[in-house]
Design an enzyme around this catalytic site. Structure first.
Site, PDB file in Angstrom:
ATOM      1  N   GLU A 157       0.804  -1.220   0.000  1.00 19.14           N
ATOM      2  CA  GLU A 157       0.000   0.000   0.000  1.00 19.14           C
ATOM      3  C   GLU A 157       0.840   1.275   0.000  1.00 19.14           C
ATOM      4  O   GLU A 157       0.506   2.248  -0.676  1.00 19.14           O
ATOM      5  CB  GLU A 157      -0.948   0.001   1.197  1.00 19.14           C
ATOM      6  CG  GLU A 157      -2.058  -1.031   1.109  1.00 19.14           C
ATOM      7  CD  GLU A 157      -1.614  -2.448   1.487  1.00 19.14           C
ATOM      8  OE1 GLU A 157      -2.379  -3.400   1.222  1.00 19.14           O
ATOM      9  OE2 GLU A 157      -0.509  -2.590   2.048  1.00 19.14           O
TER      10      GLU A 157
ATOM     11  N   HIS B  13     -11.197  -5.289   8.212  1.00 18.50           N
ATOM     12  CA  HIS B  13     -12.067  -5.157   7.053  1.00 18.50           C
ATOM     13  C   HIS B  13     -13.335  -4.357   7.355  1.00 18.50           C
ATOM     14  O   HIS B  13     -14.193  -4.235   6.480  1.00 18.50           O
ATOM     15  CB  HIS B  13     -12.495  -6.539   6.537  1.00 18.50           C
ATOM     16  CG  HIS B  13     -11.403  -7.327   5.906  1.00 18.50           C
ATOM     17  ND1 HIS B  13     -10.305  -7.759   6.599  1.00 18.50           N
ATOM     18  CD2 HIS B  13     -11.233  -7.785   4.639  1.00 18.50           C
ATOM     19  CE1 HIS B  13      -9.513  -8.451   5.795  1.00 18.50           C
ATOM     20  NE2 HIS B  13     -10.057  -8.470   4.590  1.00 18.50           N
TER      21      HIS B  13
END
Length: 325
Positions: free
Chosen positions: A60, A129
């Site tokens: 990322e 998540h």
């Protein structure tokens, strides 16, 4: 006009901008061949090729860092990070470089880039998540933070985000990716960033929300109407810049406010909204502003998530309590 889900509307916005502007590139984690975990970018690589829509390593910080380099070099990158919990490895790049580049260069460089990611709970997902980190990014000067609540808004706001010369964090409430269908224009249109929308007029209580919680608020408002309470519903749309004017005008009209958001309550967007209300409409208040938000704990895994997610009944309880104060 076509009937679209939020997934389709976002895909359509990306398609329009890829077709219109050769400087637009889309990449990130599994967005190319697979079309993303939620298939938001499905079909775009086949249409525009691997040089403009492609998969990246699962890194990322590298994804955001390379996008910054592309942006200052004249491209308009749109990167997808697979889940909101995976944005944290990129936080140093976002906070230290992406948000500061225009200021650091005294305006020599603009940073026209969009960081997209699904966020929020309600789908029985794994750890990392189900977070709602909008306050983290809204707190960083130099970033715009956008959260759509409908397919129509998702398309118009994303097109505006892509065309912005400032970096935009575009948070997509995955719980409603396919839960809502709506007529959306096929042609290009845009919605202004930094402008909230009054979805429903009312006179007794202002409810301010955004993202997936708009739908839950509408269910709660139906309960309130049965109880004789008139509720004005404001969709924030953009977390930063925040629309102080719309909030002020609504609360001055109703005299009461309830903020609904999924994130943890402490140090939240809800806290900011109450501060704005106190600064802009204190003398008009007939009850203390209230927050209906997530508890200050890690979002539970599947078996316990139902106790964390905000229900329409909980929202209605606070609306009624505020009205009867």
């Amino acid at each position: 006009m076509s009937v679209m889900t939020m997934v389709k509307a976002i895909n359509n916005a990306l398609d329009i901008k890829l077709n219109e502007d050769e400087g637009v590139v889309v990449y990130g984690e599994d967005v190319g061949v697979e079309g993303g975990v939620f298939r938001v970018t499905e079909g775009l690589q086949r249409k525009y090729g691997v040089e403009r829509v492609f998969d990246s390593p699962l890194a990322e910080s590298g994804i955001v860092g390379t996008a910054l380099g592309m942006a200052v070099s004249g491209l308009r990158p749109i990167v997808e990070l697979q889940f909101e919990g995976f944005t944290y490895p990129a936080f140093n790049q976002i906070a230290s470089n992406v948000s500061r580049m225009q200021n650091r260069s005294r305006g020599k460089f603009s940073v026209p880039m969009v960081i997209r990611f699904p966020y929020g709970g309600g789908i029985n997902a794994l750890e990392h998540h189900s977070d709602s980190p909008e306050a983290l990014y809204a707190h960083i000067p130099g970033l715009k933070v956008v959260v759509p609540s409908t397919p129509y808004d998702a398309k118009g706001l994303l097109i505006s985000a892509i065309e912005s010369n400032d970096p935009v964090v575009f948070m997509e409430p995955k719980r409603i990716y396919r839960a809502i269908k709506q007529e959306v224009p096929d042609e290009k249109y845009s919605l202004p960033l930094g402008k909230a929308k009054v979805i429903q007029d009312g006179s007794d209580v202002t409810v301010v929300a955004f993202g997936a919680l708009i739908r839950e608020c509408q269910k709660a408002i139906a309960m309130a109407e049965e109880a004789g309470i008139s509720v004005e519903l404001v969709d924030l749309r953009t977390i930063y810049p925040i629309d102080r004017e719309t909030i002020r005008n609504s609360v001055r009209k109703t005299g009461r406010m309830v903020v609904v958001a999924e994130a943890h309550e402490s140090f939240s967007v809800g806290s900011e909204l109450i501060a704005i209300t106190n600064e802009e409409a204190f003398l008009y208040l007939e009850a203390p502003p209230r927050r209906v938000m997530g508890f200050d704990t890690i979002v539970p895994l599947a078996q316990g998530e139902k106790y964390f997610i905000i229900s329409p009944e909980r929202i209605f309880y606070e609306i009624e309590k505020t009205f009867n104060f």
